[in-house]
Structures are given as C-alpha cells and as structure tokens.
Design a protein around this motif. Sequence first.
Motif, PDB file in Angstrom:
ATOM      1  N   THR A 195       0.814  -1.215   0.000  1.00 46.26           N
ATOM      2  CA  THR A 195       0.000   0.000   0.000  1.00 46.26           C
ATOM      3  C   THR A 195       0.845   1.261   0.000  1.00 46.26           C
ATOM      4  O   THR A 195       0.519   2.221  -0.698  1.00 46.26           O
ATOM      5  N   GLY A 196       1.903   1.280   0.772  1.00 45.99           N
ATOM      6  CA  GLY A 196       2.740   2.474   0.817  1.00 45.99           C
ATOM      7  C   GLY A 196       3.126   2.791   2.243  1.00 45.99           C
ATOM      8  O   GLY A 196       2.449   2.403   3.193  1.00 45.99           O
ATOM      9  N   VAL A 197       4.235   3.530   2.359  1.00 41.69           N
ATOM     10  CA  VAL A 197       4.728   3.894   3.686  1.00 41.69           C
ATOM     11  C   VAL A 197       3.699   4.731   4.432  1.00 41.69           C
ATOM     12  O   VAL A 197       3.719   4.824   5.656  1.00 41.69           O
ATOM     13  N   GLY A 198       2.781   5.321   3.679  1.00 41.02           N
ATOM     14  CA  GLY A 198       1.784   6.185   4.308  1.00 41.02           C
ATOM     15  C   GLY A 198       0.923   5.496   5.338  1.00 41.02           C
ATOM     16  O   GLY A 198       0.285   6.161   6.147  1.00 41.02           O
ATOM     17  N   VAL A 199       0.881   4.166   5.333  1.00 39.69           N
ATOM     18  CA  VAL A 199       0.062   3.499   6.349  1.00 39.69           C
ATOM     19  C   VAL A 199       0.659   3.708   7.729  1.00 39.69           C
ATOM     20  O   VAL A 199      -0.010   3.505   8.729  1.00 39.69           O
ATOM     21  N   TRP A 200       1.916   4.100   7.776  1.00 38.25           N
ATOM     22  CA  TRP A 200       2.514   4.461   9.057  1.00 38.25           C
ATOM     23  C   TRP A 200       2.214   5.923   9.349  1.00 38.25           C
ATOM     24  O   TRP A 200       1.695   6.650   8.517  1.00 38.25           O
ATOM     25  N   GLY A 201       2.616   6.342  10.538  1.00 39.06           N
ATOM     26  CA  GLY A 201       2.304   7.723  10.924  1.00 39.06           C
ATOM     27  C   GLY A 201       3.322   8.744  10.460  1.00 39.06           C
ATOM     28  O   GLY A 201       3.160   9.930  10.714  1.00 39.06           O
ATOM     29  N   ASN A 202       4.356   8.310   9.771  1.00 37.59           N
ATOM     30  CA  ASN A 202       5.394   9.248   9.344  1.00 37.59           C
ATOM     31  C   ASN A 202       4.778  10.362   8.519  1.00 37.59           C
ATOM     32  O   ASN A 202       3.853  10.131   7.750  1.00 37.59           O
ATOM     33  N   PHE A 244       3.880   9.415   0.036  1.00 35.53           N
ATOM     34  CA  PHE A 244       3.576   8.351   0.975  1.00 35.53           C
ATOM     35  C   PHE A 244       2.681   7.286   0.337  1.00 35.53           C
ATOM     36  O   PHE A 244       2.701   6.135   0.724  1.00 35.53           O
ATOM     37  N   PHE A 245       1.881   7.706  -0.616  1.00 35.52           N
ATOM     38  CA  PHE A 245       1.034   6.770  -1.360  1.00 35.52           C
ATOM     39  C   PHE A 245       1.154   7.107  -2.840  1.00 35.52           C
ATOM     40  O   PHE A 245       1.745   8.112  -3.200  1.00 35.52           O
ATOM     41  N   ARG A 304       0.836  15.795   4.944  1.00 30.54           N
ATOM     42  CA  ARG A 304       1.479  15.156   3.798  1.00 30.54           C
ATOM     43  C   ARG A 304       1.146  15.845   2.488  1.00 30.54           C
ATOM     44  O   ARG A 304       1.176  15.228   1.432  1.00 30.54           O
ATOM     45  N   ARG A 340       4.672   6.295  -6.012  1.00 35.37           N
ATOM     46  CA  ARG A 340       4.780   6.297  -4.555  1.00 35.37           C
ATOM     47  C   ARG A 340       6.182   5.922  -4.125  1.00 35.37           C
ATOM     48  O   ARG A 340       6.906   5.232  -4.845  1.00 35.37           O
TER      49      ARG A 340
END
Lengths: 477, 1116
Positions: free
Chosen positions: A75-82, B920-921, B842, B979
């Motif tokens: 899915t992407g690193v975005g699933v973390w809170g960073n 991030f996505f 973001r 991404r």
Amino acid sequence: MAGAVPPGAEVRVIGPPQELERVPLVANQRSLAWVSDRVAGIVEGRAPLWWWVAFVPSVVALLLLGAMLVYQISTGVGVWGNNHPVMWGWDIINFVWWIGIGHAGTLISAILFLLRQRWRTAVNRAAEAMTIFAVMCAGIYPALHVGRIWFDWWLFPVHNSQSLWPQFRSPLMWDVFAVSTYFTVSVLFWYMGLIPDLAVFRDRAKTKLRKFFYGLFALGWTGSNRHWSNYEKAYLILAGLSTPLVLSVHSIVSLDFAVSQLPGWHTTIFPPYFVAGAIFSGFGMVLTLLIPLRKWCHLEDIITQRHIDVMCKVTLATGSIVGYAYGMEFFIAWYSGSPYERFAFINRAMGPYAWGYWTMIFCNVVAPQLFWSRRIRSNLLVVWILSIVVNVGMWFERFVIIVISLHRDFLAANWGHYLPTWVDVCTYLGTFGLFFTCFLLFMRFLPMIAIAEVKGVTPQADPHHPLGGAKSGGHPA
Amino acid sequence: MSKTVPPPCPEPATGPLYWRSLEHLAETPEFRAWAEREFPAGASELRDPHSRRDFMKLMSASFLLAGAGLTGCRRPVETIQPFAKQPEGYTHGLPQHYATAMPRRGGAVPLVVTTHEGRPIKIEGNAEHPLNAALARDPADRHGGTDLPAQASLLNLYDPDRARRYTFKGLNSTREQALDALAEAARKFADRQGKGLCFLLERSGSPSRARLQQLLTEKLPQARWFTYEPVDFDPPRRGASLAFGRAVRPLYHLERARRVLALDCDFLGVEEEAYRLIRGFARGRAPKTPGDELNRLYVAESLLTVTGSNADHRLRLAASQVFPLAAWLGAEVLEAGGAPAPGTPAAAAVAALREAASGLTPEVRRWGSVCAQDLWASRGQVAVLAGHRQPLAVHWLAQVLNFQLGRAGGAVGFIEASEPASGTMAALVQALHGSEVDTLVVLGGNPVYNAPADLEWAKAQRQATTIFRLGAYEDETAPHCDWHLPMAHYLESWGDARTADGSLVPVQPLIEPLFGGLTELEVLARVGGLEAVKPHDIVRGTFQGLAPEGVFEENWKKYLHAGYLPGSAAKAVEVELQWGTASQALAGMGAKPPPSATALEVVFAPDNRVDDGRYTNNGWLQELPDPITKIVWDNVVYLSEKTARELGVAVVDENRMNLRVPVVRLESAGRTIEGPAWIQPGLADYVVGVTLGYGRPAAAVGRVGGGTGYNAYPLRTTQALGFASGATLQLTGKRYPLSCTQNHWVMQGRPIVREANLETYRQNPQFAQAMNLPEPPYGLDEQHRPKPIYPNPLDQLKPDATHWWGMTVDLGACVGCSACVIACQSENNIPIVGKDQVRRNREMHWLRIDRYFAGPTADPQVVNQPVMCQHCEAAPCESVCPVNATVHDDEGLNLMAYNRCVGTRYCSNNCPFKVRRFNFFDYHRRPLDKLYQSPLTTFTDGEWEVKRWLKNRDRGSRPQEEWDLLRLAKNPQVTVRMRGVMEKCTFCLQRIEAAKIAQKIQAGASADVEVRDGAIQTACEQACPAEAIVFGNLKDPNSRVAKAARQDRGYSLLEFLAVKPRVTYLARVRNPNPAMPDYHQQPLTTAEYLEHGGTLIPHGTGAAPGAGSAATNGGH
C-alpha cells in the motif's frame, strides 16, 4: 596435583579463609555433570507449559508482523504515521531500539572475554542469541521503511542498471555496512561458541534426527586437545574482531543523526553516548529475559545472584553515563550560542512532547540509581521491573531524539506533530513476535548456557582449587 | 489507428437517471471518438510502429491546413492562430502557445495557454496584452501575471464531474433533441415577440453577448433580461456612475499610487482584477535602493483578508461601521481643501457625512483623521477602493474621494462603461410568481444554490413552464430544470470579452468540447432563432463591427494571434462630481449601532479559493491552503478571540494534527447555518465571518468538492447580501475535524522573514544582513558568505558552468495571493492528496507560502514568505542520500532523480527548509478515498487491482473514465512521480532545458550558448502577479536576478548553516505613518526578534557593507 584419592574416601575441602572467598560462579558446588545435565535437560525434556504459553502468542505476533509488512509494502509507507516534517517515526525509533538491545550479547561475549570477566560465561550464550534476534528485528526497519522496498539492493555496492555506486558520504550507507557486518560477525561468534556444546547434544541425542543435525553442526567435534587449542585461538580472534564492532555499530547508527544538521541530532557526543545507551539497554534486556528464565529453567545455580548483581552494576554505570550525556547535551546547546540549538532542547523538556522527555529521564537516569542499593539488587522482582523500565526509557530516548527533534526545526511554519498509526503499533508488536519466537525456539533446540565455558569456571575446573583436578574429587586432605 | 473498444451497450435515449457512467457518455459521437483513443492527439498512434509514420504525415498535413478535417482529433475545426512561438510549422512533442482569455464577471484575464498535442496543460498571463505591456520596465520585461482562478481553471476543463450529457426532465437526451427544443422555443417566441421569455444571465463583459442581447431585443422586444451574480463586483461602476452622473467606472493604476486606502476591499485577494491590481500595488512595495519611494496602504476591514495582511495600517472594523469611517474620512478630505461654502450641496454632503460618522469612537476618528491628512498630503497619487460588499454609499464616497484626491489625474482614471439593461433577481422572482414567465433560460450560474435565501428561488423557478439551463455542472439547479445542457469550458469555447481597461480580447478554444458542451452565445443565438449560431461565427461577426480598417482576415488573424485588439481600450473620460446625487447616495445611511455579543454581525465573503462556489470541485483550489488561515478543503466560521471568549467558543490549538474544532450554529433573521468555528487573529470583534461556496452535496458538485465545508448562503437575504446584523451564535456541542497546513503561526523571534520600517531601511540599508547570526571565525568566501569549517570542494560554484541558476523572492512585493502555488502544481504535475492526508501533514506542494503573525492576536501584523527548494550549493540533502538520487549539477541545480530514489526520506529530515515532499502513497494513480486500501484487497471497475496492474502497469487505480481525463491534464515534460519517491522544486528544470536547447540551436556553430536573461520564467515567476519572484543566471552580473540579489535587502534563509542557498530573499520594508495611532517603531516581527536578543547592528568578521549576502555577486 596430589596423589589419587581412594574411591569412597571423604574429601575435605580446605578453602581460603571465609572472608577472602569469592562467591563461586556456580553455586552449591554443582558438579560438572550436573551442568551438562541441567542445560541439556532444557532441550531434551518435554516443553514445559510455560513455554507453550509464551510460544503461541509469539507466533501469532510474528504472523501479525508478516501481515503488517505485506500491507505496508503493497500500500505504501503512508500506512505508518510518518509525515512531513517527521519523516522518520516508529520505524527508525524501533530500529535503533532493537539495535541497542543487540549490543549486550557481543559485548558480554567479546569484550568481557578479553577482559577475563569469567562471570560472563553464564549469560553470554543467551545474550548472544538475544543480540542476533534483536538485530534481525532491527534490520527489518531500515530495509522496509523505504518508499520503494524493491530497490533496497541499490544500497549495496553491486552493479545495477544505472551503473551507479552507492553514495559513500551518506551515513545510511555506513549503516548498511555496520549492521550487516555486526550481524555476520555476531552469528559467526555465536556459532563458534556453540560447537563444543552442540557436540555434547549430539552425544546425548536419542533420536536419529537430532543426532544428524547436532552432528552436522558440531562439525565433528571430538574434544581433543587440538580441537580445543584451535577453538580457543579462533574464539580469541573472533572476540578481538567483534570488540571494535560493538563500538562501531552503534557509533555509526548514531552518525545517522550526528551527521545531519538538525538541532538535536547534530551532536558530536552521539557516538559514545549511543554506545553507552546501547549497552545500558542491552543489559536491561538481558536481565529482563534471564531473571524469569533462570527460575523457570531452574538455572539458579548457574545464573546466580552474583551474576544479576554484576549486571545491575553495569546497568547503573551505563545509565549514569547516559544521564551525563543528557546533561552535556543541554550544556552544549546553551554554550553553543545558537538559538536554534537552544530551542531544540528547551522544546524537548518543555514542548508538546515533554512527557516523552521526562519519561526518558525517569526511566534512564533516575530509576537505575536504585541499583546503588544492594538490597534492591538482590530483590529479583524489583530488578526485573527496573530492567523493563530501562527498556522503556531507552525506547523513549530514541523517540526524543527522532521525533522531538524533527517535529520542530528551523522554520516555524514547518512545525508539525507526529502520531503513530495502528500499523506502526502492530508492526512493533510483530517484531516482538519475531524476537520471542526465535528466542523460544533457540532455548528449546540449542544450549542456552555455554556448557563448556561454565564448566571452565567451576571450582572443579581449577587445578589449584581444592575441588579441582578430577571429576570425582579434588585435593586430598 | 485506434484501440479496439467494445461497442457501447444500447441504452434508451431516455434512460434512467443513473450515475453518469461511461455508457451514458458513449452516446455522443464525440465521446466515442475520444474514448477510442487513449490519448486524443496521438499517443496511441505513437505506440504503433506502422501508424506512426502515417500519423506524422497526417499531422503535418493537417497543421498546414490548420484543421481542415482531422476527424477524431480534438483540435478545433475553426482556425485558431498559434501564439508567438513556432507559428509556422508544428513539431510533434513541442508545446504550442495560444492567446486566449478567461472571462470573468464583467471582465477577463488575458492568457496564453500552452498545449501539448492538443491538450491545454498550462495557463499563463499574456505579457503582450496592453495592461501588462504598459507595466513593462523595459522591452525585455515580458511579464503577465495571473491569479488563482485563472491558474486553476485548467483542472476544471478535465473535471470528470462536469455536466456531460443533455437531459430533459432528468432523463438522458441527445444534443440533437436539445437543439430541436431550442429551435422550437425560438419559433414559438418569434411569433409572440418574446412575450413570456425570460433570460437569467451571469454578468459578462462579452461584446458578442451584448450584441446578441441587442439582436434578440430587436427581434423579441418583449423578452426580458435578468442578471444575477451572488458576488457582484459591479458596485464600483455604480458608485462612479452615480458620483459623476454618467456611465463610467474607475480604472486603478496602483503603480502610480503613493497612498492606497481600501475600505473593506480585498483588492489583492478576491475582488475582480486582482491580478493587475496586485502588480500595480507591488510595484510600489519593492524598493531597489533606500532612496526609492514606497506606497502606503491603509485598510479598514472586518475580516482579515490578503489585502489587510499587507496593510501598513489596518483598522479592524465591523463591515457596518465602514460607512461611518468612510464618511468621516470623506468629510475630513473634503474639508482639507478648505470647507465648502455653506449652502452648497457639497457643504450639505459634508454635514451629512459628519452626521453619519457621529457614532464612531474617538480612536477610530483619530485613525480616520490622520489617514485623511496623509491622503490629502499625497493627493494626485491616491487610490481609494471600496469592497463589493459595502453599500452604494461607500462606493459613491470612494469615487468622490478618488476625484477629490486625484484631480492631478494620477492613480485613478475613469473609463466609459455601460452595462446592458437587465433586471434583478428579485424582479424575476416577482415575474415568476406573477405567472409572466413561460420559458426561462438560465445561462450559467447556480441560483438554486446561491440565490438569496428569502427569494426561495427553487420554488419560484418552477413557476416557469419550461426551463432551459446551460450549466457547467449538474448542480443544485440542474434537477429543477427541464432541459439541462452542458456548458463548454472557456478553453473549449469561442467567445470574446473585455479586460479591465476595456480592451477586446478573444476567447479561443484550445480543444474541442470534451463533453460536447454548448456555449452561452450559441444557446442565445438559437433561442433567438438567429442565422449564425456557431459561436465562432458570432464572435467573428462581433469583431467585424469592432475591427479597425483594413483587410478583415488579416485583422482577425492578428487579433487571435496577439490575444487582443490593439487600441480597443475604453476611452478615459473627464468626469465632474455631481453633488446633486449626494443625497441619493446617502439616503438611508444613518449611523448604525456597532455589533455586540448578542447582536453579531455576519459578514459574507467569497472564499479565497472557491469564490462563490464556482470552483468547489477543483482539487487544486480545495487543497490550496487558504492564504490567511492555511486551512484546506473547508471553510470556517471566523471569530475574533474576544468574541469567541465571550461566546464560550474554545478552539484548542495544541496538537493541531488532530485539530477538531467546535461547530457553532449561527442564526440571523430566523435562518440558521452550522459551521466549524475558527479563531482568527485580526478579526473585528463581534463580527462573524462566513465564506461562500462550500457545503455542497457530492451529488451536485462532484467527487472532489462534495461534502466540504458548510453552506453560508441560507443566511444571505436580498436585504443583506454583504453583511447582516443582529445574528446570534451558539455552540452545538459537535466537533469537526479541520486540516491546516501550518500549525505554528509565529516566528519565535527568528529572523526568517526579515522586515524593517522605511526609516530603518534608509538609515541602515543592510539591516537584513545584520540579522544574520554572528559568523564563525573562519572568514568569508569569495561570495561574502561564511566559510564552513571544512570546505568541501564539491560545494563550490563551478567556474566553467555557463549559468549559475538562482532566484530572488521579494518579500516586499509578495502579497501572499498563492497563485504561484497553483501555477507550480499545474506545471509540475503535483498531485492533490485530500483532506485526510493534509491532516497528516502530507500535502505535496513544492512551493508553499508560509504565513506568520506577529504582535497581539487582536491586531497582528502578517508576513508571507514563499518557500521552495533553495537549491543550496552545499545541499545537506545530497550528502545523506545513500543512492545518489539527489545530486547537484554544474549550473547549481539541486536535482532529484526520481527513478533512483528508494525513499529513505533522510534528505527531507536533513533539509533545513523542509521543502521536500514524499509520496507516501500513489497519489496520482489511486483514488484519494482508497489510499489506505491495499491493492491486494481492492477492485477497480470490477477487476482485481493486482490483476489490472499485471496487465498494464501504467494504468491507474482510478476508474478508467476519471483516469483518462486526469492524464490529459498532465504536463508531458514533467515526470509523474510514483509512490515511495521524494520530490521537490526543480526550478522548473523542463523550462530551463527547453530554453537551453533553443539557445543551442540558435547559437549553431557559435559558442553563444548562454540563455538570454528573461528567456526562462519558472512557473511561479510567470504566474506571480506581484513580480516578486525572479529567476535567472547569477553568473551574468547584468541579469535581473543578479541585480536583485545584489540589493542590500537581500539575505539567505538560515545563512548560518552555510548551505549557501541559491534563493535570495529580499527583506520586506513597511511604510507606516508615524502620526498614526497604531504606529510601531519596528515591524512587530522585528520587535519580536529584538526581544529574543537579536540585533540590527551589523556585526561579524567582515561582512563588508554593500556585499550581497547570498549567491549574488556572480561574475566577479
């Protein structure tokens, strides 16, 4: 060596005067055979109930780790809170935390070996295993926190389609080398030490399968003098090789921060301070693991009160070093004259994440001071609780360094906040699953105590000791 | 030539009203042709080796014939003339530029639009237009600024939620049937001379529409015409016409003004013509030397607007109290030149003004008096502007003041301006209820949504027997109409308009209507049963009447080519004050009590981004941080801190990541609305600010803007379109999440934005460099910058490089309008990420505008600072990247190699300016509401996401129809990032490279490869209406950027880090009036800096005076 003692004769032990006697490293004058039986017994017997109670949740947590990583990668690193500006969050906090934990093992087995600290033998095997598993947990994070995991191999100096070498100026690059070297050498060192004990297991094995595998990994060990001689030399060499690595790996991890120019990261004190912190957390974790294990595995005579006592003292010493470093950071921030630097530290102590800072101070600086008291050191429950406090504190130290420094830097318009997501939390829990699964399997299949080495530090192994000399006896009266 | 598509499912012509699916669309032949091509103008051909050659042949042939044929291609059939570059031939892959204009209410913005293979991808201002050309400093200065809506309007063209079908009573119909219905109506009313036919129009400055209206009035004399604009910018014209007794309107030349007074007028923000007013105003804010004159801006306003944030003196005042202040000011000015003789109308007017101002507090009077003295002292160079929301009396007064203070003919001229006669909305409602309306033709607008609430428009509209509606969206009004016709976007339409100065500009289509829409002109012509119904012919016809002598065809081509008709500007007229109208203007304008906690004043304002709601479905604008609040995707109910405290509204400001604000209920005259409360520094007390354009359901506005914000229109009545008194406010107990891109509002005493008052600047021109931190004792380098302890040879200027690219940002000129942010987004394919992602900080903007407040919350000073990648010579991001993804080139650009980036994000952590943005996505490919759903568990168009990806990795996860449209809007010269990669400002590398290539071609064998100064304009620089951003070659000491960077106001951000940015900021200079009650010795940010131990005294080891601080003195 005096003459032979007739069988059945009473052996009188005349020790040194009571006030000069050191507490023996193996209590209750256990015989060498007892040591082999006790350690091998953990592996050979049926798994006790508590083992299953620990193992099943660990495997569940390991599966959770797998699920979280699949989710994150797909899915992407975005699933973390960073976020922006806190581009590193729990990923790097947990990386540094696990790497720090992975410090005690090699320190105990290499540096203490070189320093002839004989008490290390009781704990070094388990601590080394802990190191390896902790570094495995740590390694997951830098490898998987990047945006495009499938290009991780570009960090290694191998030829790729872009004909580019990695950038050797980047501390992340050094990290790759430092951590992978540390892991490799730690595994080698650990395995080296295992060989005589694997041979013991091989010899005691009752099934063909066990015999085959232990035999395979025992590498034909017979215990001959030549083997022992080679073994000791190799062990010494590996200890010598490992010693700088203990210092280098966390120094280099600290350079990930120190090389940047972010206030709160850009600090020359970081390498020694990180190493001290790592030893601190490593010993904390060793205590956390071994205090219950010695009880459940009935190893009180091998891992004695004295061992706990020594480890508490190391924790106290390193905790105080860490506390000194915290103070020194503040002094330098003030002394630098840079308003940005000063603000970064005031913000640590008084900003929105001050609770994190003060948790760290309490856990890492205040709580270990209790170890000054012998009574505290001898109360195993309190020691165990304090060891966990140390681990919590060291987690918060990384939180303070990473998140608090990043969330408010130079331009006030960039200031932000950081909140972990459930994926962060579950991934972290998952790494515990990996760690404990590995550790529990280790204690069920491999000698948790270095049998040969422990035997070497028993009174019986000392030819000059009244009990020493022969398996059956010691000095004549 | 085309990919195989299955035949569309047969669907009855009047199918059920489903979601607008592909099948519905596929009914139109245009769409079918379009859908068969993945890329309308040829990308699919390029893939096919066999057809590629054919395609090229066809392209070259067709471009010679300029559109004679080429079916299937979306290039318009009518001849349009390419602008300046490459008008002769066409080179595939090279962009083309066409002049056109964006029609606005009554005016237009002259534009040049870049197209790639027939797709418009970037909108820019037309530098050649007389309005822009008149402001050029030298012949090489070619600048045409634009504004937010113009920049963002491109995205509306590709909006998949636009009206895409013809409907009759909500059921699908066809274009042919709709045209038949129009023809039927035309026949019917031709017989009845138009009796029972009513038109509801938006305001327009189109001469063609005026001509059609004229033609129709002749043909159908009994047809009635009505105009409605929810936010009407006509009052200045009405005020001027009243004051001078003839149809004129003011034309402001702020570049000539020394003193500007804005009476509740956001002329730098939402008012009409902001793009040129900003330019004129900013001219007077950017001194080159300490000796230069500066203008001074006085603002009296209720809300904190962009204009207010730029004021030298700002008075917070409820909107209802602006008239008394204006009256006081007016009386002071009128008497300053000697009291008018008693008994004259002037004296009577002065008396009336004094009377109206009687309720003012002494402080406000003092403010007004000192301001009036200052204005009087600068007469001849004064401009007074009144805001659209103010009553006619204020506009009348503003024009009286302009006349009185500008007799020497300076900053304000008056030009002829007449509006076609038309009735008001209220009159139309009366006619509807009187059953006088048989057929109502609604052209544009969205009255069901935005008509005054007391008119109950939806009900009134239904009184008409037949309603034709031409609308850009199937919005709130659409279900209440019989015939709904899709309206073509202005980039798809033929039209014309007049710019602020009255110049005639063409509106040229750059692409055929994507959804087969009609234009206003065509519908009017068809309803009128005119012969010429094609908009192209209508516009040509109009031009015929206006064109100068000569060969018509030549003139027409020139007109389209240049984008304006030279010499067509409206004539300036001499005017004389008609005191006789004073009583008419001031009628009923008695003193009003100021608002209080129990009788609040609601002030309605068009939103800074979505205006009156016309851009609600525009993702770029939705995600643009509001210039003042920095809130995205929502509007808020503004309250001052004092008001909020008294009403018990608390907005918790800690941990803004989870910002959840209380929802308040606002009641006025029995009508209520609910919206999230926001405590806004600088707001007048007891004023509740609400902005229009939000709170629309997704079914009416579309997927992007649906469900954002709250709707303020239900509170707005005919009597109180600008502001309403006597409102009350209660907490509802609910909370609402908001996304704000800037969590921290003050600079902490850090010298980030540096500013000084004019006196300080004159005494200490190097004040900005004095604010540097003391330098380390390692001396200065050859560019007078602190040397690092360990100099890195890689971090030096490359002496062999032809160019040293650099940029300057003049903080004095920047007003914070944010047009640059959208320009950057449009040029560089920057995705929008949605409200939830912005909540997590973001957002992806490469260029952001930092807004800081200084001073007390009640009366803060505001500063804006555009921050983009600073292209540091010793870039901290580069040394920490383990994979060499961000590197430096010889010309000083900090480059980002996207396909090398693995995404460790260390570069962002190490960037002191935090200008790097991380994907991030997969924001481009994935629908924003599905970002958190793993492709392993997601389905798109009924197919497993992973399977789709395996089939075609270039495909998005958005529904195909949306994906196809979104791809059209992308700039093919800029990589679309996936991404996991970091991205940031590139100084518009693609533009730099294009210019370098062009220069190399031109240079030929000669070695003259240095790009001419001004040949490259970055997207932000180009769009900036304030000319605050200058890009160029620092190596050339005579380049504009080198000259600007050498100015003594120049400084580098965070210079003490010795990262040597290539962006130089020019410190801001304020020009307050020492006599004013709110005068501060130092700007409040500077005062804050001094309080934190800063100094303005030059220091250091040898920062020689006169030495530029930053990458400045190139060419030494």
